[in-house]
Design a protein around this motif. Structure first.
Motif, PDB file in Angstrom:
ATOM      1  N   ASP A 324     -27.876  71.410  96.963  1.00  0.00           N
ATOM      2  CA  ASP A 324     -27.772  70.363  95.952  1.00  0.00           C
ATOM      3  C   ASP A 324     -28.594  69.142  96.355  1.00  0.00           C
ATOM      4  O   ASP A 324     -29.322  68.560  95.530  1.00  0.00           O
ATOM      5  CB  ASP A 324     -26.307  69.988  95.766  1.00  0.00           C
ATOM      6  N   SER A 327     -32.218  69.961  96.054  1.00  0.00           N
ATOM      7  CA  SER A 327     -32.608  70.043  94.645  1.00  0.00           C
ATOM      8  C   SER A 327     -32.870  68.666  94.054  1.00  0.00           C
ATOM      9  O   SER A 327     -33.783  68.491  93.226  1.00  0.00           O
ATOM     10  CB  SER A 327     -31.512  70.750  93.846  1.00  0.00           C
ATOM     11  N   ALA A 328     -32.096  67.685  94.476  1.00  0.00           N
ATOM     12  CA  ALA A 328     -32.228  66.332  93.919  1.00  0.00           C
ATOM     13  C   ALA A 328     -33.583  65.710  94.202  1.00  0.00           C
ATOM     14  O   ALA A 328     -34.015  64.794  93.473  1.00  0.00           O
ATOM     15  CB  ALA A 328     -31.121  65.439  94.468  1.00  0.00           C
ATOM     16  N   ASP A 417     -36.402  66.889  89.642  1.00  0.00           N
ATOM     17  CA  ASP A 417     -35.507  67.625  90.532  1.00  0.00           C
ATOM     18  C   ASP A 417     -35.632  69.117  90.274  1.00  0.00           C
ATOM     19  O   ASP A 417     -36.261  69.546  89.313  1.00  0.00           O
ATOM     20  CB  ASP A 417     -34.059  67.145  90.391  1.00  0.00           C
ATOM     21  N   ARG A 421     -27.724  72.596  90.491  1.00  0.00           N
ATOM     22  CA  ARG A 421     -26.757  71.562  90.800  1.00  0.00           C
ATOM     23  C   ARG A 421     -25.467  72.165  91.337  1.00  0.00           C
ATOM     24  O   ARG A 421     -25.033  73.237  90.904  1.00  0.00           O
ATOM     25  CB  ARG A 421     -26.417  70.751  89.538  1.00  0.00           C
ATOM     26  N   GLY A 551     -22.356  66.495  87.934  1.00  0.00           N
ATOM     27  CA  GLY A 551     -21.867  67.433  88.932  1.00  0.00           C
ATOM     28  C   GLY A 551     -20.359  67.627  88.882  1.00  0.00           C
ATOM     29  O   GLY A 551     -19.710  67.724  89.931  1.00  0.00           O
TER      30      GLY A 551
END
Length: 608
Positions: A324, A327-328, A417, A421, A551
């Motif tokens: 996560d 990914s951001a 991104d 998520r 999220g």
């Protein structure tokens, strides 16, 4: 460019977390390496058994005791289009070895099942477990201890992760992965999706659907959408186990055969040099590179499970929080179906993996200071092969995308991104792939409809019971319950509901496909319902919020951890555990780890 601080921080955390298990793994690999060349440890009788079936010329080479022997582990069968080309690969590899004064043998085969065939069928309940069985099969093949290097032949969903895990048990050896490549493009993906949606609504019959599917899957090679199989191939390159830019070369070409021979030669060169064992290639930096590459290309959600198990095979411990956070800060560079309309052949033509590798490295999103089968550094993977006058030639890949609707630079990505998520809340932890979901569809709050089989969902859809804003909860689909089958057969009906103007989402402890589509799907919910997870207490009509932006995965206004859970009777799994070979995997279901722990039996019970 310097490494992105988040990538550096996540890598440092993984290294620290993995300290004990990684140290133990390297200790074991060092011991295996230091015990000497494998074939030298075999008695004369053992060694004679190992090459009794070879040609006279190969026997003479092997009797000399000095030439490297390459072990081939193959997932060949001719039912899978992606694996059918492997029928001819062993002979290509033998000839390449002989030209170098070495030998090559098929050490063993592994099963290779196709999710595309078993989708929606009982056999799908064996699919995820087949990954660990493949790992064990690869271990059996190599445990003959007669090889100086290994080459792994596999492409599809569970096969490459399984081969990867099995090969790491022999990480003291050099290991090269050789793919078969995708089939040529068939009918457009948008047309295929249209026919599937019409069939789900009863607007066309089975003959029309079959004609469309045959137009999609029509020749040897991998399916051309960017699902788990093609995500596998991209990651093998960015983790340094392929020859560069070999993932998406068509099977039935001279270039593919030349690349296969080159992969065999490279494995033998590494054996002769005594360098670049798999344990050195696959370290924490390589795993992070694989995660980032997956995110940057909008790859398969299945790897939220597979990568955890694959890393653990090298003593490396990762989780969904790591993914996560990466990914951001990972730019989405590719739009390939189901994240776009193009297929992997168009992706390759636009610049392919070489372009992605260069962009990620130059932007500081991946580690460049890694060891690969090509040597030190990631730069070799900026190159592409071609066949000129019968000779394999490597050249720099394109510096600019040839189609910015498919592939973009890190300076101008499709989104900032990676689109995968972590969602969490009182229903547990799950992953959601938002890269294919439009922003307006990423947040759904609606009364839920609870089901325990795919067939129940399909029946409710056909009866019109889902024609409303709805969160479909499909539980008892986790690894302990029924082996965690893919639920891709639900994608068309959810797309239809979305097209009718309803807000729709899926929440499940099962898997979707590498072809996860345009509706919000919170998948791999952990803990699963059968393992005491909150999903077992959810009731039809509860308000569920799935928020792919914030999220969040919540049962609104309900406390499913204490007070309200005590007032509810948990549901029980309805799945059969026999038929289609499912009874053979009873022991797997009993000991398998959670989805976030890789849904594996290979490392269950071990402390991390």
């Amino acid at each position: 460019m310097s490494l992105h601080p988040t990538v550096a921080a996540v890598t440092a955390r993984i290294i620290e977390r993995s300290g004990p298990t990684r140290t133990d793994y390297i200790r074991r690999m060092d011991h295996a390496r230091d015990s000497g060349v494998a074939r030298a440890k075999l008695s004369c009788a053992n060694w004679a058994h190992a090459f009794a079936g070879q040609t006279i010329a190969d026997k003479l080479t092997m009797m000399g005791g000095q030439a490297p022997n390459l072990g081939i582990v193959t997932a060949y069968n001719d039912m899978l289009s992606a694996h059918q080309p492997f029928e001819r690969f062993p002979e290509i590899l033998r000839e390449a070895a002989r030209a170098m004064g070495a030998t090559a043998q098929v050490a063993g085969g592994t099963p290779a099942m196709c999710d595309g065939v078993t989708q929606g069928r009982p056999g799908m309940e064996l699919s995820l477990f087949s990954r660990d069985l493949i790992a064990m099969s690869a271990g059996i093949a190599l445990t003959h201890d007669a090889f100086d290097a290994a080459i792994m032949l596999g492409v599809c969903d569970k096969i490459v992760p399984g081969l990867f895990m099995g090969a790491l048990a022999f990480g003291h050896l050099p290991v090269v992965f050789a793919p078969a490549g995708p089939m040529p493009s068939g009918i457009p993906n948008a047309e295929k999706a249209r026919v599937r949606a019409e069939y789900a609504q009863g607007k066309v019959d089975r003959s029309v659907l079959l004609e469309s599917e045959v137009g999609s899957y029509h020749s040897p090679g991998t399916c051309t959408f960017y699902g788990t199989a093609n995500s596998n191939q991209m990651m093998m390159e960015l983790m340094g186990l392929h020859m560069p830019s070999t993932a998406f070369v068509h099977p039935e070409t001279g270039l593919r055969d030349a690349l296969t021979a080159a992969a065999g030669r490279r494995a033998i060169e590494l054996a002769l040099s005594g360098t670049c064992r798999m344990a050195d290639v696959i370290d924490e930096k390589a795993i992070v590179n694989g995660i980032v590459a997956l995110l940057a290309t909008g790859g398969s959600t299945n790897h939220a499970i597979h990568l955890v198990a694959m890393a653990r095979a090298a003593g490396i411990v990762i989780d969904w929080t790591d993914m996560d956070e990466l990914s951001a800060v990972t730019p989405l560079l590719a739009r390939v179906y189901p994240n776009g309309s193009a297929d992997v052949n168009a992706f390759q033509a636009a610049g392919g993996v070489a372009f992605v590798a260069r962009e990620l490295a130059q932007a500081g999103n991946i580690h460049s200071d890694v060891t690969t089968i090509m040597g030190s550094g990631i730069e070799a993977y900026f190159q592409e092969p071609s066949l000129i006058d019968g000779q394999l030639v490597w050249r720099d890949g394109v510096s600019e995308s040839l189609d910015t609707d498919i592939l973009r630079p890190a300076s101008d990505p499709f989104q900032k991104d990676g689109g995968l998520r972590l969602v969490k809340g009182n229903l547990g932890r799950a992953v959601i792939k938002v890269s294919a979901v439009k922003p307006e569809h990423r947040i759904v709050e609606a009364p839920c409809a609870v089901f325990e089989t795919q067939e129940e969902v399909q029946a409710a859809f056909k009866a019109g019971q889902l024609d409303r804003d709805v969160v479909i909860v499909l539980r008892f689909q986790g690894p302990k319950a029924n082996g965690m089958p893919e639920l891709h057969s639900l994608s068309p009906l959810m797309s239809v509901l979305l097209d009718r103007g309803f807000k729709v989402a899926l929440v499940t402890d099962g898997r979707m496909s590498g072809a996860s589509g345009k509706t919000a799907a919170a998948i791999h919910v952990s803990p699963e319902a059968l393992d005491g997870g909150p999903l077992a207490y959810v009731q039809t009509g509860d308000i569920i919020r799935v928020d792919g932006e914030a999220g969040t995965l919540e049962a609104v206004g309900i406390d499913l951890t204490t007070r309200d859970r005590a007032r509810r009777t948990p549901a029980h799994a309805a799945s059969d555990s026999w038929g289609y070979g499912r009874e053979l995997f009873t022991a797997f279901r009993r000991v398998v780890t959670s989805a976030e722990e890789g849904a594996t039996v290979c490392f269950s019970g071990e402390e991390t």
